[in-house]
Structure formats: C-alpha cells, structure tokens
Write a protein that holds these residues in place. Structure first.
Motif, PDB file in Angstrom:
ATOM      1  N   TYR A 199       0.765  -1.075   0.063  1.00 35.51           N
ATOM      2  CA  TYR A 199      -0.111   0.171   0.004  1.00 35.51           C
ATOM      3  C   TYR A 199       1.048   1.169  -0.060  1.00 35.51           C
ATOM      4  O   TYR A 199       2.072   1.181   0.404  1.00 35.51           O
ATOM      5  CB  TYR A 199      -0.819   0.195   1.205  1.00 35.51           C
ATOM      6  N   GLY A 219       0.106   5.770   0.706  1.00 37.23           N
ATOM      7  CA  GLY A 219      -0.963   6.647   1.196  1.00 37.23           C
ATOM      8  C   GLY A 219      -0.583   7.955   0.578  1.00 37.23           C
ATOM      9  O   GLY A 219       0.543   8.449   0.305  1.00 37.23           O
ATOM     10  N   PHE A 220      -1.781   8.623   0.280  1.00 38.77           N
ATOM     11  CA  PHE A 220      -1.793  10.103  -0.232  1.00 38.77           C
ATOM     12  C   PHE A 220      -2.770  11.106   0.516  1.00 38.77           C
ATOM     13  O   PHE A 220      -3.752  10.765   0.554  1.00 38.77           O
ATOM     14  CB  PHE A 220      -1.959   9.993  -1.768  1.00 38.77           C
ATOM     15  N   ASP A 221      -1.988  11.958   1.089  1.00 39.59           N
ATOM     16  CA  ASP A 221      -2.951  12.721   2.109  1.00 39.59           C
ATOM     17  C   ASP A 221      -3.629  13.969   1.112  1.00 39.59           C
ATOM     18  O   ASP A 221      -2.937  14.683   0.208  1.00 39.59           O
ATOM     19  CB  ASP A 221      -1.962  13.662   3.074  1.00 39.59           C
ATOM     20  N   THR A 242      -5.644  11.433   8.021  1.00 40.22           N
ATOM     21  CA  THR A 242      -4.164  12.051   8.277  1.00 40.22           C
ATOM     22  C   THR A 242      -3.982  13.612   7.774  1.00 40.22           C
ATOM     23  O   THR A 242      -3.386  14.006   8.448  1.00 40.22           O
ATOM     24  CB  THR A 242      -3.234  11.006   7.952  1.00 40.22           C
ATOM     25  N   ASP A 256       0.994  15.910   7.742  1.00 45.20           N
ATOM     26  CA  ASP A 256       2.293  15.256   7.949  1.00 45.20           C
ATOM     27  C   ASP A 256       3.539  16.290   8.202  1.00 45.20           C
ATOM     28  O   ASP A 256       3.843  17.191   7.167  1.00 45.20           O
ATOM     29  CB  ASP A 256       2.486  14.451   6.756  1.00 45.20           C
ATOM     30  N   ASN A 297      -8.352   6.374   4.689  1.00 44.87           N
ATOM     31  CA  ASN A 297      -8.162   5.978   6.351  1.00 44.87           C
ATOM     32  C   ASN A 297      -9.003   6.694   7.282  1.00 44.87           C
ATOM     33  O   ASN A 297      -9.167   6.337   8.403  1.00 44.87           O
ATOM     34  CB  ASN A 297      -6.734   6.189   6.609  1.00 44.87           C
ATOM     35  N   TYR A 302       1.413  12.506  14.059  1.00 46.63           N
ATOM     36  CA  TYR A 302       1.094  11.797  12.941  1.00 46.63           C
ATOM     37  C   TYR A 302       1.696  10.692  12.353  1.00 46.63           C
ATOM     38  O   TYR A 302       0.942   9.733  11.964  1.00 46.63           O
ATOM     39  CB  TYR A 302       1.633  13.032  11.734  1.00 46.63           C
ATOM     40  N   GLN A 333      -0.062   7.173  11.109  1.00 43.93           N
ATOM     41  CA  GLN A 333       0.226   6.570   9.772  1.00 43.93           C
ATOM     42  C   GLN A 333       0.647   4.904  10.129  1.00 43.93           C
ATOM     43  O   GLN A 333       0.411   4.016   9.556  1.00 43.93           O
ATOM     44  CB  GLN A 333       1.464   6.924   9.033  1.00 43.93           C
ATOM     45  N   ASP A 336      -2.405   2.828  10.259  1.00 47.99           N
ATOM     46  CA  ASP A 336      -2.792   2.416   8.979  1.00 47.99           C
ATOM     47  C   ASP A 336      -2.212   1.362   8.802  1.00 47.99           C
ATOM     48  O   ASP A 336      -2.800   0.200   8.248  1.00 47.99           O
ATOM     49  CB  ASP A 336      -2.498   3.585   7.987  1.00 47.99           C
ATOM     50  N   GLN A 391       4.764  -1.414   2.899  1.00 49.83           N
ATOM     51  CA  GLN A 391       4.228   0.179   2.655  1.00 49.83           C
ATOM     52  C   GLN A 391       5.433   0.798   1.795  1.00 49.83           C
ATOM     53  O   GLN A 391       6.628   0.851   1.829  1.00 49.83           O
ATOM     54  CB  GLN A 391       4.361   0.846   3.827  1.00 49.83           C
ATOM     55  N   GLN A 433       9.150   9.802   3.419  1.00 49.92           N
ATOM     56  CA  GLN A 433       8.322   9.016   4.443  1.00 49.92           C
ATOM     57  C   GLN A 433       9.135   7.883   5.309  1.00 49.92           C
ATOM     58  O   GLN A 433       8.395   7.142   6.117  1.00 49.92           O
ATOM     59  CB  GLN A 433       7.363   8.373   3.422  1.00 49.92           C
ATOM     60  N   ASN A 477       8.134   7.712   8.928  1.00 51.91           N
ATOM     61  CA  ASN A 477       6.766   7.150   9.295  1.00 51.91           C
ATOM     62  C   ASN A 477       6.590   5.572   8.881  1.00 51.91           C
ATOM     63  O   ASN A 477       5.888   4.954   9.627  1.00 51.91           O
ATOM     64  CB  ASN A 477       5.775   8.000   8.177  1.00 51.91           C
TER      65      ASN A 477
END
Ligand SMILES: Nc1ncnc2c1ncn2[C@@H]1O[C@H](COP(=O)(O)OP(=O)(O)OP(=O)(O)O)[C@@H](O)[C@H]1O
Ligand SMILES: N[C@@H](Cc1ccc(O)cc1)C(=O)O
Length: 492
Positions: free
Chosen positions: A85, A87-89, A124, A129, A183, A232, A236, A239, A252, A258, A261
């Motif tokens: 996976y 993630g994109f905020d 998130t 972030d 999320n 933050y 994450q 998640d 991830q 990143q 995180n």
C-alpha cells in the motif's frame, strides 16, 4: 539510530558495483540480470525488487536483512501475490508529479500480479504530516479535506484506469487487483482509549519518535510542534497495522521523505503481530535547483487538467535537461531498459531534436491524461511552436484557454463589415487613436498566426475567424488574445 534501510541508492549502488549490495542480493541480481548480454540463453524473468532497484525507482528497502532473506524471494515471478500500500494525503485537490513516482511503484507491483492498495489519507490530512517540513501545514476545514479526498481518489482511479487501458495488453490475467481506501473509514472510528491502551500506545516508543530528524528540528525551532503533528507518524503506523490485519498488507511504499513514518509502521506491526513487514521508498523528484518539487515549494506540476494542462505537463518533461532524461525514462515510464538504451543512443546522435525528452513526455502525458490528453498536448505544441493554423481550428475552447492561460478571453458580437482594427479595439488589444492603427500597419499584429497589415480589411470567415468561431489575436511577440465570436441570430 542508524536507519535500518537497505539502500539501493536510486540505482547508484547498482551502477557503482554490485559489491555494495548485500551478498544475496548481489548474487540474485547477477543471476537475473541477463539483459546486458542478449547473446546468452534467455534468462529467467527478473524479480520485481531487482528490476526496480536497477531502474532507480526503489531507493531503499527496509529492513535490510529480512528484505535480503525474504522479500527478494517473495517478489520472484511465479510466487503468490502479496499486498502493498501507499498513502496520499488530500491536502490539495490534485496529485502532482512527485506523487506519480509512488503511483508508478504501485503500478509496477500490479503489473507483477500483486494486490495494491491506494489509501487516501482523509483522516491523516487533517493532522498534517510534518515530515521534512519547517512549519506546520495550514489547517483546512473538514469539508474541504473531504472534498479534496474525493478529488484525489478520482485522480488515482484515473491513473490506474489509463494504465490498464493503455499500458497493459487486453485481458492479461497477471495484472493484480487495485483497491482504493480512505483512512477516515477506520481512523475516525478508532476510540482514543483503544488506540492508546491497545498496541499503538504501548508498543511505539517515545525515544524513537523523538529521535526522528523532523521531530528534533521542529522541537528546537521557535514555532515548536503541535501534538497533532507529533502524533502523525503514530496514525500512519496504525494504518499499516490495520491494513496488515484487515487486508494482509505486507509492504508500505512511500516517497523518500516517508522513511520515518514507514519505520514507525514497521515497528508497530512487527511488535504487535510478531511477523515481518517491509518498507520501500521511491526517490524524491527535485527541481533543477535541487529542491523537492511540491505544493509547499510552490513549484508543483499537477496531474489535474484544471491546474496543469496536458500541454504544460508535456512541456515540463520536454524541457528536462539531457542529464536527467535517461533517469526519468527509467523512473516515469514502463519502457524496457533495452529500449531506453536505444532511445538514448539515438538521442546522442541528434540531441537538438530532443527525441528522448519527447518520448518521455509522451509516455507520461498518456498515462496521466490518456490518448486524448496526449493528442491535445501535441496539438497545442504545434499550434504554439509551429504556427499550425489547422490545429487551431480543431481546438476546443477549453484547450485554447489552457494553451493561452494568461491570455484574455474575449467574447464579441460579429457584425457585418467588422475590420481588423475593430477587432483589435474591441478586444482592447491596441491603443486608441493613431497608435493602435500604426501597431497594425507596422506589422505588430497577427490573426491566427498570419500577419495582418491592413487595419481596414474586413474579417473573413475561415481565415480570420476559424470554423470553430475563434480568432487568435497576437500583438507583438507574445501578447495573445482569444476571441470567441457570436453572430446575431435571424430571429433576434
Ligand atoms: N517531489 C517529490 N518526489 C517524490 N515524491 C514526492 C514528492 N513530493 C511529494 N512526494 C511524495 O508524495 C507523498 C505526498 O507528500 P506530500 O503531501 O507531503 O507532498 P507535497 O505536495 O510535496 O507536500 P508539501 O510540498 O506540502 O510538503 C509522499 O509520499 C511524498 O513522499
Ligand atoms: N504521510 C503521507 C501520506 C500517508 C497517509 C497515510 C498513510 O497510511 C500513509 C501515507 C504523506 O504525507 O503524503
């Protein structure tokens, strides 16, 4: 604490010598890397990790030893699919070129038959972030974040759909499934006590969180750091745990900023579940001055058409210098390395044609905006740089406005006998009085790319006014005006 990542160094180590890679990797890469000698018997297909490290797309793999011992193997062709996976905020309503590399990472997993999950960080994004940032992100209202989350999801879906339709042979069974999640679906429902007293609060260590570079810098800055930002990485990490437990997610993926995180996620998941998970980073895309390209830097190249047109995206890649183009072909396209090699050899013989850059631009524009977007980008390029009138004639209003973003758009009523001077005056393109007249007689005006020197000439349909009811007026070298003509209907 030393970063427990295995560095593939954006392909650097690969290029500098395999000895720098861990033993097992080096051996496997050697076994798999038969492309360099096409005369030899066909080699077994390379594993995903080896291929992407060689292309420079996978920069770091974490944790190194487990990656050596397990991940290389797990990602060999023919092994059962795994789940990965990224993630994109939704801190804006569009993805940008920086995000594209992470999406490409996911797409490569999908092409190898794995299950990929694209997570929009509806929850998130509200914390913001702090990774790599000197200042907190401005707070955004909840409804705005929700709207942006929907837009980001549409953008992600479009990329996966374009890829399936345009870059993958029809019905190839090996393309893995893709799932889109937000999320907010689990974080908004997670009770605080459950979060703190369950795995998250007890397993994550303060010392590790405090030792992260961003945290240290922010805590010693005059502005400090809010609790929301500090927490933050915890969310994450949660998640990752949620996706591990609910979707069997093993890896991830994220941008190089990143790492912290993803490490927190690794620590949480491995402590709670007792099993290994992995992190992979993709390199950061920087501007020619070496700064990260993104929203905060104010230099983002967006993937949504209303922010950056297909033409502008295409031009961003056409303008890449020779020293970046080969790397970008490897990072941003699915072209095999042998083909990139051929493109670069041809390019070396005729650099002025910018063939490598144009191929790069075409591949990316097609992925982002589809075939029509690519055609539009090429049409706009011809209209602008080759004064192509036929191209102008088939352009939609939207395309023309995208092309001449800065140009005023004027709507005028076409009356019988309207002259060149009338047009220039009504569009407010020339000064009143004799100066305006002289601008035309001295050759400073062109309509639809053709110079017009007679101010009293009556406008002709099909010449000054194109069949799509538009005129492109240019004053001097680059002051454009787009004129849309309306005719009085007979009933009026
Ligand atoms: N220039 C870039 N190159 C590669 N990846 C990037 C780039 N910019 C952002 N990313 C990645 O995209 C994801 C989203 O990051 P983020 O929302 O911080 O991007 P951003 O728009 O650049 O934000 P900002 O500029 O506000 O820090 C992260 O995984 C990040 O690593
Ligand atoms: N932190 C990532 C987004 C992200 C959000 C949630 C995740 O689980 C993973 C990644 C970013 O800044 O873009």
């Amino acid at each position: 604490m030393a970063a427990p990542f295995l560095r593939a160094g954006g392909g650097r180590l690969w290029a500098e010598g395999r000895a720098a890679l861990p033993r097992l990797w080096a051996r496997q890469l050697q076994d798999q890397c038969a492309e360099s000698d096409p005369a030899e018997k066909p080699a077994a297909p390379k594993g995903l990790l080896a291929t992407q490290c060689e292309r420079g797309l996978f920069q770091e793999v974490f944790p190194p030893q487990a990656a050596e011992e397990q991940l290389v193997d797990l990602l060999q062709p023919g092994r059962p699919p795994v789940t990965v996976y990224c993630g994109f905020d939704p801190t804006a309503d569009s993805l940008h070129v920086g995000h594209l590399l992470a999406v490409l990472g996911l797409l490569h997993f999908q092409r190898a038959g794995h299950h990929v999950i694209a997570v929009v960080g509806g929850a998130t994004a509200r914390l913001g972030d702090p990774s790599g940032r000197r200042k907190a992100r401005p707070e955004q209202p909840e409804e705005q974040v929700r709207e942006q989350a929907r837009a980001l999801r549409r953008g992600l879906e479009r990329l996966f759909e374009n890829h399936r339709q345009l870059f993958w042979p029809a019905n190839n069974p090996r393309l893995g499934p893709v799932t889109f999640l937000d999320n907010a679906a689990w974080l908004e429902r997670a009770p605080v006590l459950e979060l703190l007293c369950g795995g998250v609060g007890r397993q994550l260590r303060m010392s590790t969180l405090l030792s992260r570079q961003t945290c240290k810098e922010r805590l010693s800055s005059p502005e400090g750091m809010s609790l929301a930002e500090f927490l933050y990485p915890v969310l994450q990490a949660y998640d990752f745990l949620h996706l591990r437990q609910q979707h069997g997610c093993l890896i991830q993926l994220g941008g190089a900023d990143q790492v912290g995180n993803i490490m927190s996620g690794y620590q949480l998941v491995s402590r709670v579940t007792g099993g290994d998970v992995f992190g992979i980073t993709v390199p950061l895309i920087t501007s020619t001055t070496g700064d990260k390209i993104g929203k905060s830097a104010g230099n983002a190249v967006w993937l949504n058409r209303n922010r950056t047109s297909p033409f502008e995206l295409y031009q961003f890649f056409v303008r890449q210098p020779d020293k970046t183009v080969e790397r970008y072909l490897k990072l941003f396209t699915f072209l095999p390395l042998l083909e990139i090699d051929r493109i670069m050899k041809r390019h070396a013989e005729e650099r002025e044609l910018r063939g490598a850059q144009k191929r790069l631009a075409a591949e990316v524009t097609k992925l982002v905006h589809g075939k029509e977007g690519l055609e539009s980008a090429k049409r706009c390029t011809k209209v602008l740089y080759s004064n192509d009138v036929a191209g102008l004639e088939v352009m939609s209003d939207e395309e023309l406005q995208e092309l001449f973003r800065e140009a005023p758009y004027v709507e005028l009523l076409l009356e019988p006998g309207t002259t060149v001077l009338d047009l220039c005056r009504k569009a407010n393109a020339v000064a009143d009085g004799p100066t305006g007249y002289e601008t035309i007689t001295s050759g400073g005006v062109s309509i639809n790319h053709v110079q017009v020197k007679n101010p009293d000439a009556v406008l002709i349909l099909g010449q000054h006014i194109l069949n799509n009811g538009l005129s492109l007026l240019r004053i001097g070298k680059k002051n454009y005006y787009i004129v849309k003509w309306f005719q009085m209907s007979h009933e009026d």
